[in-house]
Write an enzyme that holds these catalytic residues in place. Structure first.
Site, PDB file in Angstrom:
ATOM      1  N   CYS A  46       0.854  -1.184   0.000  1.00 41.81           N
ATOM      2  CA  CYS A  46       0.000   0.000   0.000  1.00 41.81           C
ATOM      3  C   CYS A  46       0.893   1.238   0.000  1.00 41.81           C
ATOM      4  CB  CYS A  46      -0.897  -0.011   1.235  1.00 41.81           C
ATOM      5  SG  CYS A  46      -1.881   1.496   1.433  1.00 41.81           S
ATOM      6  N   CYS A  49       0.343   3.169   3.707  1.00 43.91           N
ATOM      7  CA  CYS A  49       0.811   2.622   4.996  1.00 43.91           C
ATOM      8  C   CYS A  49       1.891   1.559   4.862  1.00 43.91           C
ATOM      9  CB  CYS A  49      -0.370   2.068   5.787  1.00 43.91           C
ATOM     10  SG  CYS A  49      -1.047   0.540   5.096  1.00 43.91           S
ATOM     11  N   CYS A  95      -7.196  -1.113   1.163  1.00 43.15           N
ATOM     12  CA  CYS A  95      -6.159  -1.641   2.040  1.00 43.15           C
ATOM     13  C   CYS A  95      -6.809  -2.056   3.358  1.00 43.15           C
ATOM     14  CB  CYS A  95      -5.083  -0.588   2.283  1.00 43.15           C
ATOM     15  SG  CYS A  95      -3.831  -1.107   3.481  1.00 43.15           S
ATOM     16  N   CYS A  98      -5.142   0.489   6.255  1.00 42.55           N
ATOM     17  CA  CYS A  98      -5.387   1.941   6.364  1.00 42.55           C
ATOM     18  C   CYS A  98      -6.623   2.414   5.599  1.00 42.55           C
ATOM     19  CB  CYS A  98      -4.162   2.726   5.913  1.00 42.55           C
ATOM     20  SG  CYS A  98      -3.921   2.741   4.120  1.00 42.55           S
ATOM     21  N   CYS A 118      -8.068  -5.814  -9.826  1.00 47.04           N
ATOM     22  CA  CYS A 118      -7.702  -4.752 -10.761  1.00 47.04           C
ATOM     23  C   CYS A 118      -7.310  -3.533  -9.920  1.00 47.04           C
ATOM     24  CB  CYS A 118      -8.909  -4.475 -11.648  1.00 47.04           C
ATOM     25  SG  CYS A 118      -8.627  -3.267 -12.924  1.00 47.04           S
TER      26      CYS A 118
END
Length: 137
Positions: A46, A49, A95, A98, A118
């Site tokens: 991510c 984070c 995510c 976060c 995707c």
């Protein structure tokens, strides 16, 4: 959920596209993402984070214009949200740490899962498995 930086901090540290995608549930234009054609071994994290999201071994070319994966690193790494926007019925992926917007998951991927995650390049950071180099999408 992890403590997320403030909107001001994020605006200061992210490109306009990265902020738009991760914070406003945006979508980058197809075939423009920096990580679309990346074929190196490593892990996709991510951007916000740094939580691990996808292994490069699960990435494949779906032809859709965005990085595609058939499986996340773990069930906890992804949060699934019903998305009825734009007159469509989809599953948004965020995510799991976060809550940053990543993209969508569709039931048209390859085996072994049959799923296509995707993902916007702008929501990812790639870490090369050989040399540790990091590339922001």
């Amino acid at each position: 959920m992890a403590n997320k930086p403030s909107a001001e901090e994020l605006k200061k540290n992210l490109s306009e596209m990265q902020f738009y995608v991760t914070q406003n549930h945006g979508t980058e234009p197809p075939f423009t993402g920096r990580l679309l054609h990346n074929k190196r071994d490593g892990v996709y994290h991510c951007l916000i984070c740094d939580a691990p999201l996808f292994h490069s071994q699960t990435k494949y070319d779906s032809g859709c214009g965005w990085p595609s994966f058939y499986e996340p690193v773990s069930e906890e790494s992804i949060r699934y949200i019903k998305d009825l926007s734009h007159g469509m019925q989809r599953i948004e992926i965020r995510c799991g740490n976060c809550d940053a917007h990543l993209g969508h998951v569709f039931p048209d991927g390859p085996q072994p899962t049959g799923e296509r995650y995707c993902v916007n390049s702008a929501s990812l950071r790639f870490t090369d498995g050989e040399n540790g180099e990091e590339i922001n999408g």
